[in-house]
Design a protein around this motif. Structure first.
Motif, PDB file in Angstrom:
ATOM      1  N   ASP A 196       0.823  -1.209   0.000  1.00  9.02           N
ATOM      2  CA  ASP A 196       0.000   0.000   0.000  1.00  9.02           C
ATOM      3  C   ASP A 196       0.862   1.267   0.000  1.00  9.02           C
ATOM      4  O   ASP A 196       0.570   2.245   0.679  1.00  9.02           O
ATOM      5  CB  ASP A 196      -0.960   0.002   1.190  1.00  9.02           C
ATOM      6  N   GLY A 247      -4.803   2.667  -0.015  1.00 12.59           N
ATOM      7  CA  GLY A 247      -5.264   1.371  -0.502  1.00 12.59           C
ATOM      8  C   GLY A 247      -5.386   1.245  -2.008  1.00 12.59           C
ATOM      9  O   GLY A 247      -5.880   0.216  -2.498  1.00 12.59           O
ATOM     10  N   LYS A 254      -5.012   0.335  -5.769  1.00  8.59           N
ATOM     11  CA  LYS A 254      -4.385  -0.750  -6.518  1.00  8.59           C
ATOM     12  C   LYS A 254      -4.092  -0.343  -7.958  1.00  8.59           C
ATOM     13  O   LYS A 254      -3.328  -1.013  -8.660  1.00  8.59           O
ATOM     14  CB  LYS A 254      -5.290  -1.983  -6.514  1.00  8.59           C
ATOM     15  N   LYS A 295     -13.372   4.161  -4.783  1.00 11.14           N
ATOM     16  CA  LYS A 295     -13.489   2.791  -4.290  1.00 11.14           C
ATOM     17  C   LYS A 295     -13.123   1.776  -5.374  1.00 11.14           C
ATOM     18  O   LYS A 295     -12.529   0.731  -5.092  1.00 11.14           O
ATOM     19  CB  LYS A 295     -14.910   2.527  -3.790  1.00 11.14           C
ATOM     20  N   GLY A 323      -9.714   0.764  -5.437  1.00  9.82           N
ATOM     21  CA  GLY A 323      -9.267   0.048  -4.252  1.00  9.82           C
ATOM     22  C   GLY A 323      -9.137   0.917  -3.026  1.00  9.82           C
ATOM     23  O   GLY A 323      -8.722   0.437  -1.960  1.00  9.82           O
ATOM     24  N   CYS A 324      -9.501   2.202  -3.148  1.00  6.82           N
ATOM     25  CA  CYS A 324      -9.336   3.130  -2.034  1.00  6.82           C
ATOM     26  C   CYS A 324     -10.149   2.675  -0.829  1.00  6.82           C
ATOM     27  O   CYS A 324     -11.332   2.353  -0.946  1.00  6.82           O
ATOM     28  CB  CYS A 324      -9.749   4.536  -2.442  1.00  6.82           C
ATOM     29  N   THR A 325      -9.505   2.674   0.339  1.00  8.75           N
ATOM     30  CA  THR A 325     -10.154   2.204   1.562  1.00  8.75           C
ATOM     31  C   THR A 325     -10.550   3.340   2.497  1.00  8.75           C
ATOM     32  O   THR A 325     -11.201   3.086   3.524  1.00  8.75           O
ATOM     33  CB  THR A 325      -9.207   1.257   2.319  1.00  8.75           C
ATOM     34  N   LEU A 326     -10.172   4.575   2.191  1.00 11.30           N
ATOM     35  CA  LEU A 326     -10.515   5.707   3.053  1.00 11.30           C
ATOM     36  C   LEU A 326     -11.945   6.159   2.780  1.00 11.30           C
ATOM     37  O   LEU A 326     -12.362   6.252   1.620  1.00 11.30           O
ATOM     38  CB  LEU A 326      -9.564   6.877   2.811  1.00 11.30           C
TER      39      LEU A 326
END
Length: 569
Positions: free
Chosen positions: A422, A447, A449, A528, A531-534
């Motif tokens: 990451d 996060g 990808k 999202k 892959g963004c996790t925030l």
């Protein structure tokens, strides 16, 4: 100024000798001093409450039966620009949530446009239904370690000092400059010694905090732990509990608000976007969460109103009592803080009230002066002899960042991201047309990808900040921002998958808050998909470039160590 004729009407209506202009009939009034709830009418003449705890006749009436009346809420620190809409759209978005007064620092637009940005905000404040008050931006630029669009010295601020909407000097972010007796900062502090001076001192403690407070600074919205807040309270500093779209300190600070402290604690958002307002609310959200955490109910409402007014010298509001400004939120439930109607300065808030406002022409529509970039602009060279690369660490809900490190592979395009760990790239591109600087480095915590996210909202100098797993997508996102004149953009495999144009100084939309909310939904989903996790990636990107908040940041001049207050060598 209230005329003698108006005063006469107020006095007579208060005695019940003549009808009031407006009466809220049969409401349950919360006294934020004692906690008592009383069934009463509230009589209003002009912008003032003239009678309570009696029955009144009014030319117009609101049925308050089954509802509760509390003083209108006061947001004690925010930057309206960070709501991504104009002050007039912010007015329409937030006032229905019971927020009748906001105290804003037009710091963001001032960093792009200078005095023109402050003048625009004051012009808007003359027209909004809610009472928009302004603290004059104290740190433009915030530091000498980034390229800003403008600079404001004391001579630039003094012409605004006596404006009727101005309270005082805004957050003094450069606390190292205060302690080092910087001449320009001392000039600003000296000029406002007889007024309010807002603070901003994350993690400052001990004798350093004493020195900072000795300058006459009175408030802080940067406390992130109860221990930090308690030390600041013990030294006479009012604590503003912040809960915004990125900075979420309510959970950590809730325990500080009690029967002993509520007169010295207030609430603020310090940046909340329309999507979060639509989903969660504004200060009403903070109030219900504090009550749910067991904070004493009327002390929470006191902090949201009377305490806030007292701390900032607004002597006419914060109580529902004769002689006080008629800013009133009508609630269906005290515990849930569900606002059903709002009275602002004696006027029932309706769509017609907003429609009657005059417009203010937008400014800063040509502020984007960056030139297009290629993927090669994001090459990060490997320094000889260095095995570990410093990395900015991001955590959800914090604008504090952390110093981490990573061992990165080096290829023909320099140091490469490590998606498994990451670790992706971050760059800040100067966009004010001054030098074309690009600062480059790495960040972890998003996060991603693939793809890239770019923003022209980049606190505090508002250069272009971009993060990405792909240099080509970083270039695509940046170039789309330049075409739009500023905003947010998400790129994936060479295509722009979501965007929001912010052409007013690269900070605010020309659209309605409803349209901005819709676009933010699309941006969130596009992030999202990468892959963004925030939960709030765009404002988190915006704070990566803020070199007055610990610990590691990126500016257009390079990687910056806030603790050392110098660049990483």
């Amino acid at each position: 100024m209230t005329s003698q004729a108006m005063l006469s009407r107020m006095i007579e209506a208060g005695q019940g000798k003549i009808p009031a202009d407006l009466v809220i009939r049969g409401v349950r009034l919360l006294d934020v001093v004692t906690g008592q709830v009383s069934d009463t009418d509230i009589a209003i003449v002009g912008d003032r409450i003239v009678g309570t705890h009696h029955r009144y006749e009014g030319k117009a009436e609101i049925d308050g039966r089954g509802r509760f009346a509390v003083p209108g809420f006061i947001d004690t620190h925010l930057h309206i620009e960070s709501s991504l809409v104009t002050p007039l759209e912010f007015d329409r978005c937030v006032l229905p949530h019971g927020v009748t007064t906001v105290i804003c620092d037009p710091h963001e637009i001032a960093n792009v446009l200078g005095a023109q940005g402050i003048r625009y905000f004051l012009d808007c404040a003359e027209r909004t239904v809610m009472d928009v008050r302004v603290n004059l931006s104290s740190c433009v630029p915030a530091t000498a370690f980034e390229t800003s669009g403008a600079a404001l010295e004391i001579a630039d601020l003094l012409p605004f000092r006596d404006h009727r909407k101005v309270i005082g000097l805004a957050e003094m972010m450069n606390f190292p400059g205060v302690l080092a007796l910087d001449a320009g900062i001392l000039a600003k502090l000296a000029a406002f010694q007889d007024g309010h001076i807002d603070g901003h001192a994350p993690l400052l403690s001990g004798q350093g905090l004493n020195g900072y407070l000795a300058a006459g600074i009175r408030t802080d919205h940067e406390a992130t732990t109860a221990a930090e807040a308690r030390e600041k309270l013990s030294k006479g500093m009012a604590i503003l509990i912040r809960e915004g779209s990125v900075s979420k300190d309510l959970n950590a600070l809730a325990e500080v608000l009690d029967e002993n402290t509520s007169s010295f604690v207030a609430l603020c958002t310090d940046d909340r976007n329309p999507l979060d307002i639509a989903e969660e609310g504004h200060l009403d959200s903070s109030i219900r969460r504090l009550i749910a955490k067991g904070r004493p109910l009327h002390h929470v409402y006191r902090a949201a109103s009377h305490s806030a007014a007292r701390i900032f010298g607004l002597r006419d509001r914060g109580l529902l009592a004769p002689g006080w400004r008629a800013d009133i939120a009508l609630l269906d439930s005290l515990e849930d803080c569900r606002v059903s109607d709002v009275v602002a300065a004696g006027r029932l808030v309706t769509p017609e009230l907003f429609a009657a406002r005059s417009e203010v022409a937008p400014v800063g529509l040509a502020s984007m002066k960056a030139t297009p970039v290629t993927a090669g602009a994001f090459l990060v060279h490997n320094e000889p002899g260095r095995n570990e690369t410093p990395v900015i660490g991001v955590k959800p809900g914090l604008i504090l960042t952390y110093r981490e490190s990573a061992t990165l592979a080096s290829g023909e395009n320099g140091l490469e991201p490590d998606l498994n760990a990451d670790v992706i790239k971050v760059a800040v591109i100067e966009r004010h047309g001054k030098n074309g600087n690009i600062g480059r480095g790495f960040v972890t915590g998003f996060g991603l990808k693939r793809g890239a996210i770019a923003s022209s909202v980049g606190h505090d100098s508002h250069n272009i900040t971009v993060i990405g797993a792909s240099d080509a997508d970083m270039a695509s996102a940046v170039n789309r921002l330049i075409e739009m004149g500023g905003g947010f953009a998400v790129a994936d495999d060479g295509a722009i998958t979501a965007e929001l144009a912010l052409p007013i100084a690269g900070l605010m939309s020309l659209k309605s808050f409803e349209a901005v909310t819709h676009d933010l939904h699309g941006l969130r989903e596009a992030a999202k998909a990468l892959g963004c996790t925030l939960p709030e990636p765009f404002l988190q990107v915006a704070f990566l470039a803020l070199p007055v908040i610990p610990h590691l940041k990126m500016t257009d001049r390079g990687l910056f160590d806030v603790d050392a207050f110098d660049f990483v060598s």
